[in-house]
Design a protein around this motif. Sequence first.
Motif, PDB file in Angstrom:
ATOM      1  N   THR A  85       0.846  -1.036  -0.011  1.00 39.49           N
ATOM      2  CA  THR A  85       0.158  -0.063   0.029  1.00 39.49           C
ATOM      3  C   THR A  85       0.914   1.335  -0.256  1.00 39.49           C
ATOM      4  O   THR A  85       1.932   1.100   0.472  1.00 39.49           O
ATOM      5  CB  THR A  85      -1.011  -0.086   1.366  1.00 39.49           C
ATOM      6  OG1 THR A  85      -0.105  -0.017   2.331  1.00 39.49           O
ATOM      7  CG2 THR A  85      -1.845  -1.369   1.221  1.00 39.49           C
ATOM      8  N   ALA A  86       0.367   2.275  -0.503  1.00 46.40           N
ATOM      9  CA  ALA A  86       1.127   3.436  -0.463  1.00 46.40           C
ATOM     10  C   ALA A  86       0.152   4.711  -0.148  1.00 46.40           C
ATOM     11  O   ALA A  86      -0.939   4.869  -0.738  1.00 46.40           O
ATOM     12  CB  ALA A  86       1.497   3.725  -2.043  1.00 46.40           C
ATOM     13  N   GLY A  87       0.497   5.138   0.936  1.00 48.79           N
ATOM     14  CA  GLY A  87      -0.520   6.423   1.552  1.00 48.79           C
ATOM     15  C   GLY A  87      -1.861   5.837   1.796  1.00 48.79           C
ATOM     16  O   GLY A  87      -3.066   6.283   1.601  1.00 48.79           O
ATOM     17  N   GLY A  88      -1.994   4.453   2.453  1.00 48.11           N
ATOM     18  CA  GLY A  88      -3.156   3.704   2.667  1.00 48.11           C
ATOM     19  C   GLY A  88      -4.003   3.171   1.697  1.00 48.11           C
ATOM     20  O   GLY A  88      -5.184   2.629   1.802  1.00 48.11           O
ATOM     21  N   THR A  89      -3.514   3.389   0.461  1.00 46.44           N
ATOM     22  CA  THR A  89      -4.143   2.724  -0.991  1.00 46.44           C
ATOM     23  C   THR A  89      -3.568   1.795  -1.164  1.00 46.44           C
ATOM     24  O   THR A  89      -2.363   1.563  -1.643  1.00 46.44           O
ATOM     25  CB  THR A  89      -4.535   3.717  -1.922  1.00 46.44           C
ATOM     26  OG1 THR A  89      -4.986   5.205  -1.319  1.00 46.44           O
ATOM     27  CG2 THR A  89      -5.183   3.493  -3.056  1.00 46.44           C
ATOM     28  N   ASP A  90      -4.231   0.612  -1.664  1.00 46.43           N
ATOM     29  CA  ASP A  90      -3.668  -0.568  -2.081  1.00 46.43           C
ATOM     30  C   ASP A  90      -3.089  -0.398  -3.615  1.00 46.43           C
ATOM     31  O   ASP A  90      -3.783   0.069  -4.196  1.00 46.43           O
ATOM     32  CB  ASP A  90      -4.662  -1.880  -2.369  1.00 46.43           C
ATOM     33  CG  ASP A  90      -5.097  -2.446  -0.918  1.00 46.43           C
ATOM     34  OD1 ASP A  90      -4.309  -2.132   0.189  1.00 46.43           O
ATOM     35  OD2 ASP A  90      -6.198  -2.954  -0.789  1.00 46.43           O
ATOM     36  N   CYS A  91      -1.863  -0.766  -4.030  1.00 43.99           N
ATOM     37  CA  CYS A  91      -1.478  -0.690  -5.324  1.00 43.99           C
ATOM     38  C   CYS A  91      -2.142  -1.678  -6.184  1.00 43.99           C
ATOM     39  O   CYS A  91      -1.842  -1.523  -7.372  1.00 43.99           O
ATOM     40  CB  CYS A  91       0.284  -0.910  -5.181  1.00 43.99           C
ATOM     41  SG  CYS A  91       1.005   0.236  -4.052  1.00 43.99           S
ATOM     42  N   THR A  92      -2.506  -2.817  -5.845  1.00 45.72           N
ATOM     43  CA  THR A  92      -3.259  -3.909  -6.424  1.00 45.72           C
ATOM     44  C   THR A  92      -4.725  -4.182  -6.115  1.00 45.72           C
ATOM     45  O   THR A  92      -4.889  -4.095  -4.618  1.00 45.72           O
ATOM     46  CB  THR A  92      -2.414  -5.190  -6.684  1.00 45.72           C
ATOM     47  OG1 THR A  92      -2.299  -5.699  -5.300  1.00 45.72           O
ATOM     48  CG2 THR A  92      -0.908  -4.774  -7.137  1.00 45.72           C
ATOM     49  N   SER A  93      -5.562  -4.691  -6.714  1.00 44.10           N
ATOM     50  CA  SER A  93      -6.792  -4.907  -6.087  1.00 44.10           C
ATOM     51  C   SER A  93      -6.612  -6.707  -5.622  1.00 44.10           C
ATOM     52  O   SER A  93      -7.657  -6.867  -4.834  1.00 44.10           O
ATOM     53  CB  SER A  93      -7.838  -5.140  -7.394  1.00 44.10           C
ATOM     54  OG  SER A  93      -7.410  -5.880  -8.356  1.00 44.10           O
ATOM     55  N   SER A  94      -5.561  -7.316  -5.717  1.00 46.60           N
ATOM     56  CA  SER A  94      -5.300  -8.544  -5.244  1.00 46.60           C
ATOM     57  C   SER A  94      -3.799  -8.874  -5.170  1.00 46.60           C
ATOM     58  O   SER A  94      -3.186  -8.060  -5.638  1.00 46.60           O
ATOM     59  CB  SER A  94      -6.036  -9.611  -6.056  1.00 46.60           C
ATOM     60  OG  SER A  94      -5.650  -9.510  -7.431  1.00 46.60           O
ATOM     61  N   PRO A  95      -3.305  -9.758  -4.352  1.00 46.97           N
ATOM     62  CA  PRO A  95      -2.282  -9.811  -4.197  1.00 46.97           C
ATOM     63  C   PRO A  95      -1.228 -10.094  -5.491  1.00 46.97           C
ATOM     64  O   PRO A  95      -1.952 -10.782  -6.311  1.00 46.97           O
ATOM     65  CB  PRO A  95      -2.088 -11.343  -3.259  1.00 46.97           C
ATOM     66  CG  PRO A  95      -3.332 -11.113  -2.504  1.00 46.97           C
ATOM     67  CD  PRO A  95      -4.344 -10.570  -3.383  1.00 46.97           C
ATOM     68  N   ALA A  96      -0.264  -9.757  -5.624  1.00 45.32           N
ATOM     69  CA  ALA A  96       0.684  -9.630  -6.796  1.00 45.32           C
ATOM     70  C   ALA A  96       1.750 -10.649  -6.882  1.00 45.32           C
ATOM     71  O   ALA A  96       2.199 -11.229  -5.622  1.00 45.32           O
ATOM     72  CB  ALA A  96       1.140  -8.227  -7.105  1.00 45.32           C
ATOM     73  N   THR A  97       2.365 -10.955  -8.135  1.00 44.92           N
ATOM     74  CA  THR A  97       3.390 -12.023  -8.202  1.00 44.92           C
ATOM     75  C   THR A  97       4.371 -10.739  -8.773  1.00 44.92           C
ATOM     76  O   THR A  97       4.341  -9.934  -9.868  1.00 44.92           O
ATOM     77  CB  THR A  97       3.291 -12.758  -9.201  1.00 44.92           C
ATOM     78  OG1 THR A  97       2.091 -13.753  -8.785  1.00 44.92           O
ATOM     79  CG2 THR A  97       4.288 -13.776  -9.413  1.00 44.92           C
ATOM     80  N   VAL A  98       5.663 -10.695  -8.051  1.00 46.08           N
ATOM     81  CA  VAL A  98       6.508  -9.635  -8.299  1.00 46.08           C
ATOM     82  C   VAL A  98       7.956 -10.505  -8.765  1.00 46.08           C
ATOM     83  O   VAL A  98       8.351 -11.232  -7.901  1.00 46.08           O
ATOM     84  CB  VAL A  98       6.806  -8.678  -7.071  1.00 46.08           C
ATOM     85  CG1 VAL A  98       8.112  -7.729  -7.375  1.00 46.08           C
ATOM     86  CG2 VAL A  98       5.545  -8.085  -6.827  1.00 46.08           C
TER      87      VAL A  98
END
Length: 174
Positions: A120-133
């Motif tokens: 999350t950045a600033g309390g907002t999720d970067c993705t709508s579901s867990p990601a593969t990085v």
Amino acid sequence: MKNVIKKSVIGSAVVLSSIGVAQAATVTPGVGTYTFSGSTTLSGLGLNLSCTLTLVGDVQKDGNGGVVVTVTDGDATGSLFSGCGLVGLEFPWTANVSAAQIPADPTEPVPVMFENVVVTAGGTDCTSSPATVPAMYSNGDPISDPSSFTFNANIGSCGVVGSVSAQTDVNVTQ
């Protein structure tokens, strides 16, 4: 009859010895918990932050000759006004490296895929579901250098670029 059986046994042994089998991983100094830390740029959702990313994870053998890395803790830190405190990380992240992926040359980097990454950045999720990085793992070159993970990837609408090095060197070899 005895001769035919003997030839068959010898022939089978030759065939089996010629089949390539991946070596089981060796983890030096041993399986356990390791901390990786380093400078990274974390971006997204209107932020572009230079932070120290610290990841703590368990390195274990998987029973099939490979290795499992489970990141269980970590954070992004920086100076008081860096904004790094706005980055949130949820765990665990997991990467499976099969025995076949571990190169014979211990200085050759190994691609790994961390699954279940939530940022999350600033309390907002970067993705709508867990990601593969994706990341690259290196034992170091020479191998006596600290091991590291290098990231240059998107995590949904966010991104990470940088490298984290082992605070206690851990090498994964054949």
